[in-house]
Design an enzyme around this catalytic site. Structure first.
Site, PDB file in Angstrom:
ATOM      1  N   ASP A  27     -11.659  29.242 -23.292  1.00 52.48           N
ATOM      2  CA  ASP A  27     -10.529  28.309 -23.274  1.00 52.48           C
ATOM      3  C   ASP A  27      -9.221  29.005 -22.902  1.00 52.48           C
ATOM      4  OD1 ASP A  27      -9.451  25.714 -23.519  1.00 52.48           O
ATOM      5  OD2 ASP A  27      -8.793  26.109 -25.576  1.00 52.48           O
ATOM      6  N   ASP A  52     -16.048  24.494 -19.965  1.00 48.30           N
ATOM      7  CA  ASP A  52     -14.852  25.067 -19.318  1.00 48.30           C
ATOM      8  C   ASP A  52     -15.080  26.457 -18.725  1.00 48.30           C
ATOM      9  OD1 ASP A  52     -13.475  22.781 -19.935  1.00 48.30           O
ATOM     10  OD2 ASP A  52     -12.317  23.662 -21.560  1.00 48.30           O
ATOM     11  N   ASP A  81      -9.184  17.870 -31.275  1.00 47.33           N
ATOM     12  CA  ASP A  81      -9.030  18.745 -30.116  1.00 47.33           C
ATOM     13  C   ASP A  81      -8.013  19.855 -30.377  1.00 47.33           C
ATOM     14  OD1 ASP A  81     -10.777  17.316 -28.354  1.00 47.33           O
ATOM     15  OD2 ASP A  81      -9.221  15.799 -28.124  1.00 47.33           O
TER      16      ASP A  81
END
Length: 391
Positions: free
Chosen positions: A114, A152, A346
């Site tokens: 991330d 991701d 999130d």
């Protein structure tokens, strides 16, 4: 081993099921033939929310949350030691096997995860990551598993967020790590590995296809899209078809830059595919999608209100999407999953403000991965299709 369901929860579940016709776990799949998707134990805070709602007399809300956590969804792994992840993966795979179900495993331990943002963490380096992946492989063993590998990891490379050097060392390492995981997991007898594409509102087909190729998609079952995001099923399936078709075109020697992308008019894109892609679906790369929070589609932030609206971060007024299934009716789509655990935050969403509150919600959002009761209830109430009769 799986946690034993508390006596109070078992009794409450029976009562709410009788009162509101809460569907049993993977009931829709059980009605068809073949395996069903696995329902893992929920976040313990979800059960606490069910109990609190029931005690307050809000039985319908309690039933909604119960129905949500009784729906198949992915089990996430990341930050464990190799010994811990091997044990945990083995427990999930064996529990699913006893129920004749297929678990969905989201692996999330890539170095530089991330881009060191809200979900920062992961393995310290490539060697540590490879040891972790080897442990996951031992945990799966001869069982069945759908693996969505490193959300991701390809859509957000180190080079995308200014964390690489001039030589591209970290991005090269990222590709090597993804390839290592594919080669360790895909050959397992019952395992299917899918690689990250972000979502259709992020990378164009022409941009993500070369990343998939570099990541070893030719040796994987395929790819996944919309993990933890909100794009509609229609947008996801079209994006998936375009990516799969472009991969087939590139595999035949074509240039991915020539492929139609999601921004083309669909009629024009379909005409191009008809003229340039003749590979049968059985020989193309397949995909899975995440419908965990896309029942109401993407959030459109108020115009001009925020300097950084963070439309991906706990957006308001979203709903659960269509239920997970292994029978999509699309020859290219192997499954529709709930990859993101609905109800888990999130992260701290400030939307460009000084905070600490999320200005769209008037609350301080829980850290990434923690249970978010306000959002959980919102997702359940606004689910499309509805979770329970009468909504």
């Amino acid at each position: 081993m799986r946690r034993r369901t508390p006596t109070w929860l078992a009794a409450l579940s029976v009562g709410l099921a009788a009162l509101f016709a809460v569907p049993p776990a993977h009931a829709a799949e059980a009605a068809g033939r073949g395996p069903s998707l696995y329902v893992p134990d929920a976040n313990p805070a979800a059960y606490q929310q069910v109990r609190s709602l029931a005690r307050a007399g809000r039985l319908r809300d309690a039933a909604d949350i119960l129905a949500m956590v009784n729906t198949p969804q992915s089990v996430w792994f990341g930050d464990e030691t190799p010994a811990e992840v091997e044990q945990k993966v083995r427990a999930v795979v064996r529990a699913a096997g006893r129920e004749h179900a297929v678990p969905s495993l989201a692996l999330y331990d890539i170095p530089g995860r991330d881009c060191s943002n809200y979900s920062a963490g992961g393995a310290a380096d490539s060697a540590q990551y490879e040891a972790w992946i080897d442990a996951v492989a031992r945990g799966i063993g001869h069982g069945d598993a759908i693996v969505t590998l490193e959300p991701d990891a390809l859509a957000l490379l180190p080079s995308d967020c200014g964390q690489d050097d001039a030589q591209g060392t970290k991005t090269a390492a990222r590709y090597a790590e993804v390839n290592y995981a594919v080669d360790a997991l895909e050959p397992l007898r019952g395992t299917r590995v899918y690689l990250d594409t972000g979502h259709p509102g992020w990378h164009s087909v022409n941009d993500i296809v070369p990343r998939l190729i570099e990541g070893g998609v030719d040796r994987a079952s395929g790819f996944y899209t919309n993990a933890s995001n909100y794009n509609t099923d229609d947008a996801n399936s079209w994006y998936g078809k375009l990516i799969s078709s472009c991969l087939a075109y590139a595999d035949g020697g074509g240039d991915a830059a020539q492929c139609p992308n999601q921004y083309w008019p669909r009629a024009d894109a379909q005409s191009w595919l008809d003229a340039h892609v003749t590979t049968p679906p059985s020989r193309m790369k397949h995909f899975v999608t995440d419908s965990s929070r896309n029942g109401r589609g993407t959030w459109t932030p108020p115009a001009g209100k925020y300097s950084d609206a963070q439309d991906w971060c706990n957006p308001p007024d979203r709903g659960l999407g269509a239920r997970p299934t292994l029978r999509t009716g699309d020859p290219l789509q192997d499954a529709r999953l709930w990859i993101k655990t609905p109800g888990e935050s999130d992260g701290l969403c400030l939307r460009g403000t000084a905070g600490p509150e999320d200005p769209e919600r008037g609350t301080v959002d829980p850290k990434a991965g923690d249970w978010f009761p306000q959002q959980a209830l919102e997702l359940a109430r606004l689910a499309q299709p509805p979770l329970l009769p009468g909504h």
